[in-house]
Design a protein around this motif. Structure first.
Motif, PDB file in Angstrom:
ATOM      1  N   ASN A  26       0.684  -0.664  -0.351  1.00  0.00           N
ATOM      2  CA  ASN A  26       0.029  -0.190   0.113  1.00  0.00           C
ATOM      3  C   ASN A  26       1.000   0.938  -0.223  1.00  0.00           C
ATOM      4  N   ALA A  27       0.455   1.961  -1.112  1.00  0.00           N
ATOM      5  CA  ALA A  27       0.938   3.902  -0.993  1.00  0.00           C
ATOM      6  C   ALA A  27       1.445   4.121   0.563  1.00  0.00           C
ATOM      7  N   HIS A  28      -0.211   4.353   1.320  1.00  0.00           N
ATOM      8  CA  HIS A  28      -0.176   5.164   1.810  1.00  0.00           C
ATOM      9  C   HIS A  28       0.426   5.251   3.133  1.00  0.00           C
ATOM     10  N   ASP A  29       0.513   3.164   3.149  1.00  0.00           N
ATOM     11  CA  ASP A  29       1.841   2.634   4.796  1.00  0.00           C
ATOM     12  C   ASP A  29       2.681   1.302   4.474  1.00  0.00           C
ATOM     13  N   PHE A  30       2.399   1.685   3.047  1.00  0.00           N
ATOM     14  CA  PHE A  30       4.149   0.155   2.542  1.00  0.00           C
ATOM     15  C   PHE A  30       3.934  -0.973   3.835  1.00  0.00           C
ATOM     16  N   GLU A  31       2.582  -1.234   4.010  1.00  0.00           N
ATOM     17  CA  GLU A  31       2.512  -2.607   4.599  1.00  0.00           C
ATOM     18  C   GLU A  31       1.848  -3.208   3.296  1.00  0.00           C
ATOM     19  N   PRO A  32       2.227  -4.942   3.099  1.00  0.00           N
ATOM     20  CA  PRO A  32       1.323  -5.327   2.544  1.00  0.00           C
ATOM     21  C   PRO A  32      -0.264  -5.077   2.234  1.00  0.00           C
ATOM     22  N   HIS A  33      -0.182  -4.674   0.883  1.00  0.00           N
ATOM     23  CA  HIS A  33      -1.584  -5.079   0.205  1.00  0.00           C
ATOM     24  C   HIS A  33      -1.790  -6.237  -0.231  1.00  0.00           C
ATOM     25  N   HIS A  34      -3.878  -6.282  -0.279  1.00  0.00           N
ATOM     26  CA  HIS A  34      -4.570  -7.430   0.065  1.00  0.00           C
ATOM     27  C   HIS A  34      -3.816  -8.307  -0.949  1.00  0.00           C
ATOM     28  N   ALA A  35      -3.933  -7.790  -2.534  1.00  0.00           N
ATOM     29  CA  ALA A  35      -2.934  -8.548  -3.678  1.00  0.00           C
ATOM     30  C   ALA A  35      -2.116  -9.786  -3.398  1.00  0.00           C
ATOM     31  N   LEU A 158      21.694  -3.287   1.829  1.00  0.00           N
ATOM     32  CA  LEU A 158      21.667  -4.283   2.869  1.00  0.00           C
ATOM     33  C   LEU A 158      22.275  -3.727   3.924  1.00  0.00           C
ATOM     34  N   GLY A 159      23.556  -3.765   4.436  1.00  0.00           N
ATOM     35  CA  GLY A 159      24.664  -3.763   4.880  1.00  0.00           C
ATOM     36  C   GLY A 159      23.896  -2.468   5.647  1.00  0.00           C
ATOM     37  N   LYS A 160      24.039  -1.493   4.654  1.00  0.00           N
ATOM     38  CA  LYS A 160      24.007  -0.325   5.308  1.00  0.00           C
ATOM     39  C   LYS A 160      22.370  -0.275   6.341  1.00  0.00           C
ATOM     40  N   LEU A 161      21.340  -1.286   6.193  1.00  0.00           N
ATOM     41  CA  LEU A 161      20.666  -1.082   6.817  1.00  0.00           C
ATOM     42  C   LEU A 161      20.455  -2.474   8.064  1.00  0.00           C
ATOM     43  N   ASN A 162      21.880  -2.610   8.432  1.00  0.00           N
ATOM     44  CA  ASN A 162      21.662  -3.835   9.211  1.00  0.00           C
ATOM     45  C   ASN A 162      21.134  -5.425   8.304  1.00  0.00           C
ATOM     46  N   MET A 163      20.620  -5.034   7.475  1.00  0.00           N
ATOM     47  CA  MET A 163      20.172  -5.993   6.481  1.00  0.00           C
ATOM     48  C   MET A 163      20.873  -7.266   5.554  1.00  0.00           C
ATOM     49  N   LYS A 164      20.421  -9.166   5.377  1.00  0.00           N
ATOM     50  CA  LYS A 164      21.194  -9.587   4.175  1.00  0.00           C
ATOM     51  C   LYS A 164      20.676 -10.484   3.896  1.00  0.00           C
ATOM     52  N   ARG A 165      20.692 -11.557   2.813  1.00  0.00           N
ATOM     53  CA  ARG A 165      20.561 -12.248   2.496  1.00  0.00           C
ATOM     54  C   ARG A 165      20.169 -13.621   2.869  1.00  0.00           C
ATOM     55  N   SER A 166      19.803 -14.602   2.421  1.00  0.00           N
ATOM     56  CA  SER A 166      19.477 -15.570   3.533  1.00  0.00           C
ATOM     57  C   SER A 166      21.355 -16.797   2.759  1.00  0.00           C
ATOM     58  N   GLY A 167      21.669 -16.382   1.793  1.00  0.00           N
ATOM     59  CA  GLY A 167      22.749 -16.973   1.266  1.00  0.00           C
ATOM     60  C   GLY A 167      23.599 -16.821  -0.113  1.00  0.00           C
ATOM     61  N   THR A 168      24.194 -16.845  -0.532  1.00  0.00           N
ATOM     62  CA  THR A 168      24.870 -16.696  -1.449  1.00  0.00           C
ATOM     63  C   THR A 168      24.668 -15.923  -2.673  1.00  0.00           C
ATOM     64  N   GLU A 181      11.498  -4.087   1.719  1.00  0.00           N
ATOM     65  CA  GLU A 181      11.586  -3.740   3.760  1.00  0.00           C
ATOM     66  C   GLU A 181      12.818  -2.866   3.197  1.00  0.00           C
ATOM     67  N   ALA A 182      14.122  -2.617   2.635  1.00  0.00           N
ATOM     68  CA  ALA A 182      14.409  -1.631   2.671  1.00  0.00           C
ATOM     69  C   ALA A 182      13.858   0.348   2.085  1.00  0.00           C
ATOM     70  N   LEU A 183      12.584  -0.597   1.341  1.00  0.00           N
ATOM     71  CA  LEU A 183      12.335   0.633   0.757  1.00  0.00           C
ATOM     72  C   LEU A 183      11.466   1.429   2.008  1.00  0.00           C
ATOM     73  N   ARG A 184      10.630  -0.156   2.649  1.00  0.00           N
ATOM     74  CA  ARG A 184       9.895   0.844   3.835  1.00  0.00           C
ATOM     75  C   ARG A 184      10.543   1.218   4.940  1.00  0.00           C
ATOM     76  N   ARG A 185      11.904   1.469   4.696  1.00  0.00           N
ATOM     77  CA  ARG A 185      12.412   2.008   6.460  1.00  0.00           C
ATOM     78  C   ARG A 185      12.832   2.813   5.303  1.00  0.00           C
TER      79      ARG A 185
END
Length: 200
Positions: A26-35, A158-168, A181-185
């Motif tokens: 959703n554009a207004h709160d960046f939460e998941p849309h029902h789609a 992701l590193g700057k936001l203290n996030m990372k992917r699960s594998g290589t 999640e990065a966009l939301r933040r």
């Protein structure tokens, strides 16, 4: 949010999408849309020009595309249905924006693929908006003065936001979840900053 894994970097030369994933927000709160979420694997046809580098980066995605992938036209029809589901009002002005990290790359692959499948004639025929949102320039706005940043890819963000992917290796669904999640933040930060700043 959307992300593609591909058989190479140049859609014009015949490289193809092997995995397409998306999450509706959703554009207004960046939460998941029902789609909800969308994911499809597409079996490539132009195997003679598959890039070894692309396969290495997205090995699991490529292997799944080769064994379980559907035809590109079937995949794009499903993606268009997903976009229409996001566009509740079915208005031209409320078509969803494609968003991602280095989004011009994914946007071009999606549009060219839809055109090759004769599902759209031009960018403005698509059920997604002909403008897009790119997290790469947003990243630049936040970190352009950071001396530790020397690459502008998703992993650095992701590193700057203290996030990372699960594998290589890369997978479109994980990448799109992380980018969402990065966009939301970042957007929450920009909104908070705009409320506190007085620019004259």
């Amino acid at each position: 949010m959307c992300d593609c894994e591909t058989t190479g970097l140049d859609v014009e030369s015949g490289h193809e999408i092997t995995e397409l994933a998306a999450i509706a927000l959703n554009a207004h709160d960046f939460e998941p849309h029902h789609a909800g979420k969308f994911q499809v694997f597409i079996k490539p046809k132009n195997l003679e020009i598959v890039s070894a580098g692309a396969v290495k980066v997205a090995k699991e995605s490529y292997e799944k595309a080769m064994t379980d992938g559907v035809d590109a036209k079937v995949a794009m029809r499903h993606f268009m249905e997903f976009c229409n589901k996001v566009n509740d009002k079915q208005l031209d002005s409320t078509r969803p924006y494609l968003a991602g990290h280095n989004c011009p790359f994914d946007y071009k692959f999606i549009n060219v693929t839809a055109k090759r499948c004769n599902l759209i004639k031009s960018d403005k025929d698509a059920p997604w908006h002909y403008h897009f949102i790119d997290t790469l320039p947003m990243m630049f706005c936040l970190f352009e003065s950071d001396p530790t940043v020397n690459r502008w890819n998703l992993d650095t963000l992701l590193g700057k936001l203290n996030m990372k992917r699960s594998g290589t290796t890369h997978g479109a669904m994980e990448d799109v979840e992380l980018t969402a999640e990065a966009l939301r933040r970042m957007l929450k930060f920009f909104r908070t900053a705009s409320k506190k700043m007085k620019i004259s």
